[in-house]
Design a protein around this motif. Sequence first.
Motif, mmCIF file in Angstrom:
data_model
loop_
_atom_site.group_PDB
_atom_site.id
_atom_site.type_symbol
_atom_site.label_atom_id
_atom_site.label_comp_id
_atom_site.label_asym_id
_atom_site.label_seq_id
_atom_site.Cartn_x
_atom_site.Cartn_y
_atom_site.Cartn_z
ATOM 1 N N MET A 48 11.127 -11.931 3.904
ATOM 2 C CA MET A 48 12.012 -10.772 4.046
ATOM 3 C C MET A 48 12.017 -9.967 2.756
ATOM 4 S SD MET A 48 15.010 -13.119 5.701
ATOM 5 C CE MET A 48 14.423 -14.494 4.684
ATOM 6 N N PRO A 49 11.879 -8.642 2.829
ATOM 7 C CA PRO A 49 11.926 -7.822 1.619
ATOM 8 C C PRO A 49 13.278 -7.952 0.922
ATOM 9 C CG PRO A 49 11.087 -6.562 3.488
ATOM 10 C CD PRO A 49 11.628 -7.838 4.048
ATOM 11 N N VAL A 50 13.234 -8.101 -0.389
ATOM 12 C CA VAL A 50 14.463 -8.252 -1.179
ATOM 13 C C VAL A 50 14.978 -6.897 -1.649
ATOM 14 C CG1 VAL A 50 15.441 -9.279 -3.276
ATOM 15 C CG2 VAL A 50 13.759 -10.555 -1.925
ATOM 16 N N HIS A 51 14.075 -5.986 -1.944
ATOM 17 C CA HIS A 51 14.445 -4.662 -2.453
ATOM 18 C C HIS A 51 13.594 -3.635 -1.724
ATOM 19 C CE1 HIS A 51 10.884 -4.544 -5.364
ATOM 20 N NE2 HIS A 51 10.878 -5.763 -4.873
ATOM 21 N N ARG A 52 13.646 -2.397 -2.164
ATOM 22 C CA ARG A 52 12.957 -1.326 -1.453
ATOM 23 C C ARG A 52 11.984 -0.600 -2.381
ATOM 24 N NH1 ARG A 52 14.901 -0.232 3.339
ATOM 25 N NH2 ARG A 52 13.832 1.779 3.353
ATOM 26 N N LEU A 53 10.916 -0.104 -1.786
ATOM 27 C CA LEU A 53 10.062 0.881 -2.426
ATOM 28 C C LEU A 53 9.948 2.058 -1.460
ATOM 29 C CD1 LEU A 53 7.069 -1.254 -3.831
ATOM 30 C CD2 LEU A 53 9.016 -0.349 -5.119
ATOM 31 N N ASP A 54 9.918 3.272 -1.988
ATOM 32 C CA ASP A 54 9.705 4.426 -1.128
ATOM 33 C C ASP A 54 8.398 4.269 -0.363
ATOM 34 O OD1 ASP A 54 11.989 5.542 -2.126
ATOM 35 O OD2 ASP A 54 10.987 7.008 -3.411
ATOM 36 N N THR A 55 8.309 4.932 0.766
ATOM 37 C CA THR A 55 7.099 4.856 1.587
ATOM 38 C C THR A 55 5.848 5.194 0.784
ATOM 39 O OG1 THR A 55 8.293 5.366 3.630
ATOM 40 C CG2 THR A 55 5.931 5.858 3.591
ATOM 41 N N ASP A 56 5.894 6.249 -0.020
ATOM 42 C CA ASP A 56 4.728 6.659 -0.806
ATOM 43 C C ASP A 56 4.411 5.711 -1.958
ATOM 44 O OD1 ASP A 56 3.957 8.835 0.644
ATOM 45 O OD2 ASP A 56 4.402 10.329 -0.886
ATOM 46 N N THR A 57 5.410 4.987 -2.452
ATOM 47 C CA THR A 57 5.225 4.171 -3.651
ATOM 48 C C THR A 57 4.424 2.915 -3.335
ATOM 49 O OG1 THR A 57 7.322 4.978 -4.536
ATOM 50 C CG2 THR A 57 6.413 3.000 -5.545
ATOM 51 N N PRO A 90 0.825 -1.215 0.000
ATOM 52 C CA PRO A 90 0.000 0.000 0.000
ATOM 53 C C PRO A 90 0.858 1.262 0.000
ATOM 54 C CG PRO A 90 -0.708 -1.540 1.714
ATOM 55 C CD PRO A 90 0.622 -2.020 1.218
ATOM 56 N N ALA A 91 0.349 2.298 -0.613
ATOM 57 C CA ALA A 91 1.017 3.599 -0.543
ATOM 58 C C ALA A 91 1.061 4.070 0.907
ATOM 59 C CB ALA A 91 0.267 4.619 -1.388
ATOM 60 N N ARG A 92 2.114 4.804 1.217
ATOM 61 C CA ARG A 92 2.338 5.414 2.538
ATOM 62 C C ARG A 92 2.664 4.407 3.635
ATOM 63 N NH1 ARG A 92 -1.512 8.553 0.071
ATOM 64 N NH2 ARG A 92 -3.263 7.405 0.959
ATOM 65 N N LEU A 93 2.955 3.160 3.259
ATOM 66 C CA LEU A 93 3.390 2.165 4.242
ATOM 67 C C LEU A 93 4.902 1.982 4.120
ATOM 68 C CD1 LEU A 93 2.476 0.055 6.410
ATOM 69 C CD2 LEU A 93 2.564 -1.641 4.552
ATOM 70 N N PRO A 94 5.684 2.422 5.116
ATOM 71 C CA PRO A 94 7.136 2.235 5.037
ATOM 72 C C PRO A 94 7.520 0.772 5.214
ATOM 73 C CG PRO A 94 6.540 3.189 7.148
ATOM 74 C CD PRO A 94 5.274 3.132 6.338
ATOM 75 N N LEU A 154 3.494 7.438 -7.652
ATOM 76 C CA LEU A 154 4.348 6.437 -8.282
ATOM 77 C C LEU A 154 3.886 5.057 -7.841
ATOM 78 C CD1 LEU A 154 6.834 5.981 -10.107
ATOM 79 C CD2 LEU A 154 8.248 6.037 -8.046
ATOM 80 N N HIS A 155 3.774 4.143 -8.820
ATOM 81 C CA HIS A 155 3.216 2.817 -8.576
ATOM 82 C C HIS A 155 4.060 1.769 -9.283
ATOM 83 C CE1 HIS A 155 0.249 -0.326 -7.972
ATOM 84 N NE2 HIS A 155 0.066 -0.485 -9.268
ATOM 85 N N ALA A 156 4.535 0.783 -8.526
ATOM 86 C CA ALA A 156 5.298 -0.333 -9.106
ATOM 87 C C ALA A 156 4.307 -1.324 -9.706
ATOM 88 C CB ALA A 156 6.156 -0.991 -8.030
ATOM 89 N N ALA A 157 4.035 -1.173 -10.989
ATOM 90 C CA ALA A 157 2.922 -1.889 -11.629
ATOM 91 C C ALA A 157 3.264 -3.312 -12.038
ATOM 92 C CB ALA A 157 2.444 -1.109 -12.852
#
Length: 219
Positions: free
Chosen positions: A50-59, A19-23, A185-188
């Motif tokens: 475990m997360p492999v990569h990162r998305l910004d909090t807003d993304t 979800p957007a805004r979830l760090p 911004l959305h990782a589609a």
Amino acid sequence: MNRIPILFEDGEALVIDKPARLPIEQPRKGGPSLEDYLDDLKLGFQRPPMPVHRLDTDTSGCLLLARNPKALKRFSAAFEARLPIKRYLGVLAGVPSTAEGTIELALSKISSAAEGWRMIPARKGKPALTRWHVLAETDGRTLVEFLPETGRTHQIRVHAASGIGLPLLGDPVYGDGRGAPRTMLHAAGLEIPREGKPPILAAAPLPADFVALGFGDAE
């Protein structure tokens, strides 16, 4: 706690629709983060993924999680080797002068006490390349598909603002933060090749805030 949608699942991987805004990591000031959901995402496994990569909090959108340490190591190596194919959708705060292009701007991190840290184009920075093309325009805003070939911090946000000349709508760091309650911004989509196995394929549906801007039929 609402469940996070799962876009792909097998014995070594999950792809979730973050979800957007979830760090991803718990903020220093506290508050919810992806870490609060990891136990719920065990789905019968002993270890939390475990997360492999990162998305910004807003993304919002596709985020790969590894379900065991060996998978985490393999997937991390794949990202290091730039093997994943990543597709992002972003809304520009304006209409670009061209319909497509390739941005090649090296990026470097700077920080100051007054403004905190940010990424800037810098000749001696780390190489960064993004391909992009326009999908739709409405009300003076533009939906763009971004295909980053590198994975630098804030790459698409800086390349939009400094490469295309238009920041992402709602971006408070590289734009004026207006027009949307978050950086749009959305990782589609995410595709990750695997040796001896079918690739990981995931697609995240267009978020409601993109649809509300008039882009529901544009993807």
